[in-house]
Design a protein around this motif. Structure first.
Motif, PDB file in Angstrom:
ATOM      1  N   MET A  73      -0.880  -5.228  -0.573  1.00 43.08           N
ATOM      2  CA  MET A  73      -0.633  -4.040  -1.051  1.00 43.08           C
ATOM      3  C   MET A  73      -1.414  -3.696  -2.397  1.00 43.08           C
ATOM      4  SD  MET A  73       3.488  -2.943  -2.248  1.00 43.08           S
ATOM      5  CE  MET A  73       3.827  -2.997  -0.614  1.00 43.08           C
ATOM      6  N   SER A  74      -1.734  -2.695  -2.886  1.00 41.86           N
ATOM      7  CA  SER A  74      -2.311  -2.477  -4.242  1.00 41.86           C
ATOM      8  C   SER A  74      -1.782  -1.231  -4.776  1.00 41.86           C
ATOM      9  CB  SER A  74      -3.991  -2.291  -3.874  1.00 41.86           C
ATOM     10  OG  SER A  74      -4.057  -1.180  -2.956  1.00 41.86           O
ATOM     11  N   TRP A  75      -1.908  -1.107  -5.981  1.00 43.61           N
ATOM     12  CA  TRP A  75      -1.149  -0.166  -6.707  1.00 43.61           C
ATOM     13  C   TRP A  75      -2.510   0.413  -7.819  1.00 43.61           C
ATOM     14  CZ3 TRP A  75       3.667   1.406  -5.786  1.00 43.61           C
ATOM     15  CH2 TRP A  75       4.505   0.456  -5.220  1.00 43.61           C
ATOM     16  N   ASP A  76      -2.359   1.865  -7.930  1.00 49.05           N
ATOM     17  CA  ASP A  76      -3.213   2.398  -9.005  1.00 49.05           C
ATOM     18  C   ASP A  76      -2.240   3.148  -9.867  1.00 49.05           C
ATOM     19  OD1 ASP A  76      -5.647   1.351  -7.799  1.00 49.05           O
ATOM     20  OD2 ASP A  76      -5.727   3.012  -6.344  1.00 49.05           O
ATOM     21  N   LYS A  77      -2.460   2.767 -11.155  1.00 54.91           N
ATOM     22  CA  LYS A  77      -1.518   3.569 -12.251  1.00 54.91           C
ATOM     23  C   LYS A  77      -2.478   4.671 -12.756  1.00 54.91           C
ATOM     24  CE  LYS A  77      -0.609   1.568 -16.070  1.00 54.91           C
ATOM     25  NZ  LYS A  77      -0.049   0.626 -17.056  1.00 54.91           N
ATOM     26  N   ILE A  78      -1.990   5.859 -12.801  1.00 54.75           N
ATOM     27  CA  ILE A  78      -2.835   6.852 -13.283  1.00 54.75           C
ATOM     28  C   ILE A  78      -1.863   7.560 -14.392  1.00 54.75           C
ATOM     29  CG2 ILE A  78      -3.651   9.231 -12.865  1.00 54.75           C
ATOM     30  CD1 ILE A  78      -4.111   8.356  -9.999  1.00 54.75           C
ATOM     31  N   GLY A  79      -2.496   7.836 -15.347  1.00 50.90           N
ATOM     32  CA  GLY A  79      -1.795   8.406 -16.836  1.00 50.90           C
ATOM     33  C   GLY A  79      -1.687   7.690 -18.020  1.00 50.90           C
ATOM     34  N   ILE A  80      -1.278   7.966 -18.910  1.00 47.73           N
ATOM     35  CA  ILE A  80      -1.593   7.365 -20.268  1.00 47.73           C
ATOM     36  C   ILE A  80      -0.146   6.789 -20.808  1.00 47.73           C
ATOM     37  CG2 ILE A  80      -1.774   7.977 -22.941  1.00 47.73           C
ATOM     38  CD1 ILE A  80      -3.338  10.525 -21.690  1.00 47.73           C
ATOM     39  N   GLU A  81      -0.115   5.688 -21.019  1.00 45.83           N
ATOM     40  CA  GLU A  81       1.105   4.785 -21.710  1.00 45.83           C
ATOM     41  C   GLU A  81       1.981   5.832 -22.364  1.00 45.83           C
ATOM     42  OE1 GLU A  81       2.105   1.802 -20.441  1.00 45.83           O
ATOM     43  OE2 GLU A  81       0.060   1.608 -19.319  1.00 45.83           O
TER      44      GLU A  81
ATOM     45  N   GLU B  93       0.058  -1.976   3.392  1.00 46.05           N
ATOM     46  CA  GLU B  93      -0.723  -2.951   4.246  1.00 46.05           C
ATOM     47  C   GLU B  93       0.012  -3.159   5.379  1.00 46.05           C
ATOM     48  OE1 GLU B  93      -1.841  -5.206   1.392  1.00 46.05           O
ATOM     49  OE2 GLU B  93      -3.493  -4.103   0.731  1.00 46.05           O
ATOM     50  N   ALA B  94       1.222  -3.027   5.434  1.00 45.30           N
ATOM     51  CA  ALA B  94       2.141  -3.111   6.453  1.00 45.30           C
ATOM     52  C   ALA B  94       2.468  -2.048   7.319  1.00 45.30           C
ATOM     53  CB  ALA B  94       3.365  -4.079   5.996  1.00 45.30           C
ATOM     54  N   GLU B  95       2.844  -2.271   8.742  1.00 42.00           N
ATOM     55  CA  GLU B  95       3.215  -0.883   9.196  1.00 42.00           C
ATOM     56  C   GLU B  95       4.645  -0.549   9.536  1.00 42.00           C
ATOM     57  OE1 GLU B  95       0.848   0.199  12.780  1.00 42.00           O
ATOM     58  OE2 GLU B  95      -1.142  -0.256  11.709  1.00 42.00           O
ATOM     59  N   GLU B  96       5.396  -1.901   9.505  1.00 40.25           N
ATOM     60  CA  GLU B  96       6.857  -1.635   9.573  1.00 40.25           C
ATOM     61  C   GLU B  96       7.223  -2.750   8.685  1.00 40.25           C
ATOM     62  OE1 GLU B  96       8.587  -2.464  13.266  1.00 40.25           O
ATOM     63  OE2 GLU B  96       6.821  -1.550  14.214  1.00 40.25           O
ATOM     64  N   TYR B  97       8.382  -2.265   8.276  1.00 39.51           N
ATOM     65  CA  TYR B  97       9.284  -3.029   7.044  1.00 39.51           C
ATOM     66  C   TYR B  97      10.849  -3.246   7.990  1.00 39.51           C
ATOM     67  CZ  TYR B  97       6.299  -2.672   3.305  1.00 39.51           C
ATOM     68  OH  TYR B  97       5.078  -2.661   2.546  1.00 39.51           O
ATOM     69  N   VAL B  98      11.333  -4.114   7.813  1.00 38.45           N
ATOM     70  CA  VAL B  98      12.716  -4.784   8.108  1.00 38.45           C
ATOM     71  C   VAL B  98      13.364  -4.570   6.907  1.00 38.45           C
ATOM     72  CG1 VAL B  98      14.350  -6.091   9.155  1.00 38.45           C
ATOM     73  CG2 VAL B  98      11.920  -5.965  10.242  1.00 38.45           C
ATOM     74  N   TYR B  99      14.453  -3.533   6.874  1.00 36.54           N
ATOM     75  CA  TYR B  99      15.126  -3.567   5.549  1.00 36.54           C
ATOM     76  C   TYR B  99      16.559  -3.869   5.639  1.00 36.54           C
ATOM     77  CZ  TYR B  99      17.415  -0.841   1.764  1.00 36.54           C
ATOM     78  OH  TYR B  99      18.147  -0.528   0.401  1.00 36.54           O
ATOM     79  N   THR B 100      17.037  -4.725   5.014  1.00 36.00           N
ATOM     80  CA  THR B 100      18.585  -5.055   5.270  1.00 36.00           C
ATOM     81  C   THR B 100      19.228  -4.280   4.125  1.00 36.00           C
ATOM     82  OG1 THR B 100      18.207  -6.886   3.708  1.00 36.00           O
ATOM     83  CG2 THR B 100      17.789  -7.422   5.942  1.00 36.00           C
ATOM     84  N   VAL B 101      20.209  -3.438   4.593  1.00 41.06           N
ATOM     85  CA  VAL B 101      21.131  -2.725   3.830  1.00 41.06           C
ATOM     86  C   VAL B 101      22.228  -3.408   3.061  1.00 41.06           C
ATOM     87  CG1 VAL B 101      20.713  -0.804   5.115  1.00 41.06           C
ATOM     88  CG2 VAL B 101      22.374  -2.202   5.670  1.00 41.06           C
ATOM     89  N   GLY B 102      22.648  -4.681   3.304  1.00 39.54           N
ATOM     90  CA  GLY B 102      23.417  -5.524   2.547  1.00 39.54           C
ATOM     91  C   GLY B 102      24.704  -5.121   3.001  1.00 39.54           C
ATOM     92  N   VAL B 103      25.838  -6.036   2.552  1.00 42.14           N
ATOM     93  CA  VAL B 103      27.256  -5.816   2.806  1.00 42.14           C
ATOM     94  C   VAL B 103      27.541  -4.242   2.600  1.00 42.14           C
ATOM     95  CG1 VAL B 103      29.463  -6.530   2.517  1.00 42.14           C
ATOM     96  CG2 VAL B 103      27.739  -8.240   2.499  1.00 42.14           C
ATOM     97  N   ALA B 104      27.527  -3.900   1.623  1.00 39.70           N
ATOM     98  CA  ALA B 104      27.980  -2.331   1.236  1.00 39.70           C
ATOM     99  C   ALA B 104      27.308  -1.408   2.089  1.00 39.70           C
ATOM    100  CB  ALA B 104      28.060  -2.207  -0.298  1.00 39.70           C
TER     101      ALA B 104
END
Length: 142
Positions: A1-9, A20-31
């Protein structure tokens, strides 16, 4: 994964990411699991603090004020439009056939809220009826 930051501080920045990944497994947690199971049964599940009585929507495991573990409760108070926006283009910039209203729906006497597609004449503060219990919700203005 790469990130490009655009703008002024110190100014509004935007990031462009490459996934770069096509799928994620997301765990939502207990709540999250309680909340999503509630949606399957057409219920809004919140997390209620046993100490201060605050109810969070969607459910949270801990009260952010008291730092104690919340109980899960069904939220039965009236849903209403807190704020909204009208979307005219899709995420690729193509004009939609019909503008789409997206609103933040809050529930009386609770903290937090849920996003929803809205049917009907939208106004801030208007009560809504939940038509479909999914993310985002689909609601109709009463």
């Amino acid at each position: 994964m790469s990130w490009d930051k655009i703008g002024i501080e110190d100014k509004l920045l935007s990031w462009h990411e490459i996934m770069e990944a096509e799928e994620y497994v997301y765990t939502v947690g207990v709540a999250g699991e309680e909340f999503f199971n509630g949606l399957k049964h057409k219920k809004i599940i919140g997390g209620k603090c046993p100490k201060c009585g605050r109810i969070y929507v969607p459910a949270r495991l801990y009260c952010e004020e008291c730092f104690v573990k919340n109980d899960f409760v069904e939220v039965t108070t009236k849903p209403y439009i807190d704020t909204y926006t009208v979307v005219y283009k899709d995420d690729e910039g193509n004009k939609l056939e019909k503008p789409q209203v997206i609103a933040l729906i809050r529930f009386e006497a609770t903290h937090g809220g849920l996003l929803a597609y809205v049917e009907g004449e939208v106004n801030i503060g208007k009560e809504v009826e939940i038509l479909e219990y999914k993310i985002p919700l689909i609601v109709r203005v009463k």
